[in-house]
Design a protein around this motif. Structure first.
Motif: not given
Length: 142
Positions: A41, A44, A48, A104, A118, A121-124
């Motif tokens: 994250n 990411v 971004k 990543y 895609g 994106n962030f991993h939750q």
């Protein structure tokens, strides 16, 4: 006995196993999964922010310094560990952090090759299964 590399085998195989860890092992798995997710994250978030700054058409010294500071923040594992001291915990496997960085980079490589993959994106944290990836640690038997 010398271990072969996976690429040297005629075919590849995998195993799916179910484990029943003790409470201490569950804590170690959770800690490593949290570390891997945090590192992923962080990459990411930094990329971004760099992408947002990269859309500027004029040179601004402050923005250039910020971009360089962001790149330095994720350049090495040591820089990440300086930013997040809890990553230095002895239970955290260095291979899980390295694999999160590689995952990543692989996600970006996939995005560039196949655009429908895609953007990473962030991993939750709300996943039902705590997991992380590590490398095998073989002891050399002589």
């Amino acid at each position: 006995m010398e271990h072969k590399k996976m690429a040297e085998y005629a075919y590849h195989y995998g195993l799916k196993v179910r484990i029943y860890p003790s409470q201490q092992q569950k804590e170690m798995i959770r800690r490593n999964a949290d570390a891997a997710r945090c590192v992923y994250n962080e990459h990411v978030a930094v990329n971004k922010e760099i992408a947002r700054f990269g859309r500027r058409s004029i040179y601004i010294d402050f923005i250039e310094k910020r971009i360089e500071a962001l790149r330095e923040r994720i350049r090495t594992v040591t820089a990440l560990k300086d930013r997040y001291p809890w990553l230095r915990h002895p239970d955290i496997d260095a291979q899980s952090i390295a694999n999160a960085r590689q995952n990543y980079q692989h996600a970006w490589k996939q995005f560039r090759a196949v655009h429908h993959a895609g953007v990473p994106n962030f991993h939750q944290e709300k996943r039902t299964v705590e997991s992380y990836q590590t490398n095998p640690h073989y002891s050399k038997v002589r």
